[in-house]
Design an enzyme around this catalytic site. Structure first.
Site, PDB file in Angstrom:
ATOM      1  N   SER A 154      10.575  76.717  10.102  1.00 52.11           N
ATOM      2  CA  SER A 154       9.661  77.528  10.903  1.00 52.11           C
ATOM      3  C   SER A 154       9.947  77.257  12.374  1.00 52.11           C
ATOM      4  CB  SER A 154       8.218  77.197  10.503  1.00 52.11           C
ATOM      5  OG  SER A 154       7.302  77.938  11.256  1.00 52.11           O
ATOM      6  N   SER A 155       8.899  77.125  13.168  1.00 48.53           N
ATOM      7  CA  SER A 155       9.090  76.867  14.598  1.00 48.53           C
ATOM      8  C   SER A 155       7.779  76.403  15.213  1.00 48.53           C
ATOM      9  CB  SER A 155       9.549  78.141  15.311  1.00 48.53           C
ATOM     10  OG  SER A 155       9.502  77.953  16.714  1.00 48.53           O
ATOM     11  N   TYR A 168       8.280  87.026  16.922  1.00 56.15           N
ATOM     12  CA  TYR A 168       8.997  85.887  16.327  1.00 56.15           C
ATOM     13  C   TYR A 168       7.992  84.833  15.853  1.00 56.15           C
ATOM     14  CZ  TYR A 168      11.754  81.541  16.259  1.00 56.15           C
ATOM     15  OH  TYR A 168      12.327  80.351  15.899  1.00 56.15           O
ATOM     16  N   LYS A 172       7.144  83.458  11.919  1.00 54.95           N
ATOM     17  CA  LYS A 172       7.188  82.060  11.493  1.00 54.95           C
ATOM     18  C   LYS A 172       5.821  81.617  10.958  1.00 54.95           C
ATOM     19  CE  LYS A 172      11.505  81.064  12.468  1.00 54.95           C
ATOM     20  NZ  LYS A 172      12.467  80.741  11.399  1.00 54.95           N
TER      21      LYS A 172
HETATM   22  P1  NAP Z   1      21.279  80.208  15.575  1.00 55.24           P
HETATM   23  O1  NAP Z   1      22.194  79.186  16.119  1.00 55.24           O
HETATM   24  O2  NAP Z   1      21.026  81.453  16.333  1.00 55.24           O
HETATM   25  O3  NAP Z   1      21.717  80.552  14.094  1.00 55.24           O
HETATM   26  C1  NAP Z   1      21.009  81.493  13.350  1.00 55.24           C
HETATM   27  C2  NAP Z   1      21.483  81.414  11.918  1.00 55.24           C
HETATM   28  O4  NAP Z   1      20.754  82.381  11.156  1.00 55.24           O
HETATM   29  C3  NAP Z   1      22.953  81.725  11.798  1.00 55.24           C
HETATM   30  O5  NAP Z   1      23.547  80.852  10.860  1.00 55.24           O
HETATM   31  C4  NAP Z   1      22.961  83.152  11.291  1.00 55.24           C
HETATM   32  O6  NAP Z   1      24.036  83.426  10.409  1.00 55.24           O
HETATM   33  C5  NAP Z   1      21.667  83.229  10.511  1.00 55.24           C
HETATM   34  N1  NAP Z   1      21.197  84.608  10.513  1.00 55.24           N
HETATM   35  C6  NAP Z   1      20.574  85.258  11.535  1.00 55.24           C
HETATM   36  N2  NAP Z   1      20.363  86.535  11.192  1.00 55.24           N
HETATM   37  C7  NAP Z   1      20.868  86.695   9.949  1.00 55.24           C
HETATM   38  C8  NAP Z   1      20.960  87.802   9.072  1.00 55.24           C
HETATM   39  N3  NAP Z   1      20.482  89.002   9.397  1.00 55.24           N
HETATM   40  N4  NAP Z   1      21.554  87.619   7.874  1.00 55.24           N
HETATM   41  C9  NAP Z   1      22.037  86.404   7.531  1.00 55.24           C
HETATM   42  N5  NAP Z   1      21.990  85.328   8.325  1.00 55.24           N
HETATM   43  C10 NAP Z   1      21.405  85.473   9.519  1.00 55.24           C
HETATM   44  O7  NAP Z   1      19.834  79.593  15.356  1.00 55.24           O
HETATM   45  P2  NAP Z   1      19.346  78.115  15.052  1.00 55.24           P
HETATM   46  O8  NAP Z   1      18.808  77.573  16.302  1.00 55.24           O
HETATM   47  O9  NAP Z   1      20.346  77.363  14.293  1.00 55.24           O
HETATM   48  O10 NAP Z   1      18.079  78.475  14.155  1.00 55.24           O
HETATM   49  C11 NAP Z   1      17.973  78.148  12.781  1.00 55.24           C
HETATM   50  C12 NAP Z   1      16.523  78.273  12.376  1.00 55.24           C
HETATM   51  O11 NAP Z   1      15.737  77.389  13.147  1.00 55.24           O
HETATM   52  C13 NAP Z   1      15.948  79.662  12.636  1.00 55.24           C
HETATM   53  O12 NAP Z   1      15.086  80.037  11.577  1.00 55.24           O
HETATM   54  C14 NAP Z   1      15.163  79.486  13.908  1.00 55.24           C
HETATM   55  O13 NAP Z   1      14.116  80.418  14.034  1.00 55.24           O
HETATM   56  C15 NAP Z   1      14.667  78.070  13.754  1.00 55.24           C
HETATM   57  N6  NAP Z   1      14.317  77.430  15.006  1.00 55.24           N
HETATM   58  C16 NAP Z   1      15.242  77.213  15.967  1.00 55.24           C
HETATM   59  C17 NAP Z   1      14.867  76.604  17.151  1.00 55.24           C
HETATM   60  C18 NAP Z   1      15.835  76.317  18.260  1.00 55.24           C
HETATM   61  O14 NAP Z   1      15.394  75.863  19.312  1.00 55.24           O
HETATM   62  N7  NAP Z   1      17.111  76.526  18.105  1.00 55.24           N
HETATM   63  C19 NAP Z   1      13.533  76.234  17.352  1.00 55.24           C
HETATM   64  C20 NAP Z   1      12.621  76.474  16.347  1.00 55.24           C
HETATM   65  C21 NAP Z   1      13.020  77.066  15.167  1.00 55.24           C
HETATM   66  P3  NAP Z   1      25.256  84.436  10.783  1.00 55.24           P
HETATM   67  O15 NAP Z   1      25.730  84.073  12.152  1.00 55.24           O
HETATM   68  O16 NAP Z   1      26.233  84.156   9.710  1.00 55.24           O
HETATM   69  O17 NAP Z   1      24.693  85.822  10.697  1.00 55.24           O
END
Ligand code: NAP
Length: 262
Positions: A154-155, A168, A172
């Site tokens: 989640s977030s 967004y 979540k």
């Molecule tokens: P990221 O670097 O932008 O990566 C996003 C991931 O989700 C990628 O592996 C991407 O795969 C996949 N994805 C996105 N849209 C997709 C789709 N339509 N179909 C299939 N795969 C999809 O983000 P991240 O920071 O690693 O985030 C991972 C999780 O953590 C997310 O749920 C995000 O909301 C959560 N989160 C992140 C943060 C942060 O600060 N980074 C904070 C709170 C929560 P492809 O590239 O292969 O499409």
């Protein structure tokens, strides 16, 4: 000395595992002994690199390609998962006992404040961040062994006012609610369902927020530790929830924001 790895013999599926937090989770679960389905939507090359890296380090993994947020997405994920698993193991890949751990990590952000919202972006947030995980759990359950794990990423945005990306945050919030409902339903099978809520983590998702030294310092200052989180900071929490040690924890939201919410 007990050298048995915590997830030896387990099979995991991590969505969005080609990069970012998902990559960190896939690598950690593999290090703990799980056979890991490395799901990707668009980043095939990156996912293949993750699989190669895991194998190089003595772990087991296979790629699972399918876009989320489109009709039939969960079915497509499990068709790819079953096919990949069949190549790896003698397990009846499309039957019971072919999955122990589902990590719903894939997600999209950047929906903007309400004044800038458009229906298409709202729908996409819900489709990828809430609807896809819901139907992935539905597809996972007939496959999952008793004692399995569902872990939703989640977030912190779902627990604090985050008007800069309200749709967004709402998507979540739906994941948090699903976690509580399913934890109650699945406890009879010993399956736990939990949510991990990261704060700001160093991934592509925050590329804009880390583009300048000033922006980076500002982001780091949000954490009590004065640094931006790393994917491993989240992956290590997921590994605990995936392990037997977390068996008495279910239906919970675990804050993994480095004290951002204090
Ligand atoms: P990221 O670097 O932008 O990566 C996003 C991931 O989700 C990628 O592996 C991407 O795969 C996949 N994805 C996105 N849209 C997709 C789709 N339509 N179909 C299939 N795969 C999809 O983000 P991240 O920071 O690693 O985030 C991972 C999780 O953590 C997310 O749920 C995000 O909301 C959560 N989160 C992140 C943060 C942060 O600060 N980074 C904070 C709170 C929560 P492809 O590239 O292969 O499409």
């Amino acid at each position: 000395m007990n050298t048995r790895r915590a997830l030896a013999g387990r099979i995991a599926l991590v969505t969005g595992a080609g990069r970012g937090i998902g990559r960190g989770i896939a690598e950690r679960l593999a290090r703990d002994g799980a056979l890991v389905g490395v799901h990707y939507g668009h980043s095939e090359r990156a996912a293949l690199e993750v699989v190669a890296e895991i194998r190089k380090n003595g772990g087991r993994a296979f790629p699972v390609g399918a876009e989320l947020g489109v009709p039939g997405d969960a079915d497509a994920v499990f068709a790819a998962f079953d096919a990949g698993l069949r190549e790896q193991t003698d397990t009846a890949a499309d039957g019971a006992g072919s999955l122990d751990i589902l990590v719903n990590n894939a997600g999209v952000s950047g929906s903007g404040p309400i004044g800038q919202a458009v229906p298409e972006v709202f729908d996409r947030m819900i489709a990828v961040n809430a609807k896809a995980p819901f139907f992935l759990v539905q597809g996972a359950l007939p496959r999952m062994r008793d004692g399995g794990r569902v872990i939703n990423i989640s977030s912190l945005a779902s627990r604090r006012a985050f008007p800069e990306s309200v749709a967004y945050a709402m998507s979540k919030g739906a994941l948090n609610t699903m976690t509580r409902c399913l934890a109650k339903e699945l406890a009879g099978r010993g399956i736990t369902v939990n949510t991990v809520g990261p704060g700001f983590i160093e991934t592509d998702m925050n590329a804009r927020r880390t583009a300048t030294p000033e922006a980076r310092a500002d982001l780091a200052a949000r954490s009590a530790f004065d640094r931006i989180g790393m994917p491993s900071d989240v992956a290590d929490v997921v590994a605990f929830l995936a392990s037997d040690d977390s068996r008495w924890i279910t239906g919970q939201y675990l804050d993994a924001s480095g004290g951002t919410a204090l």
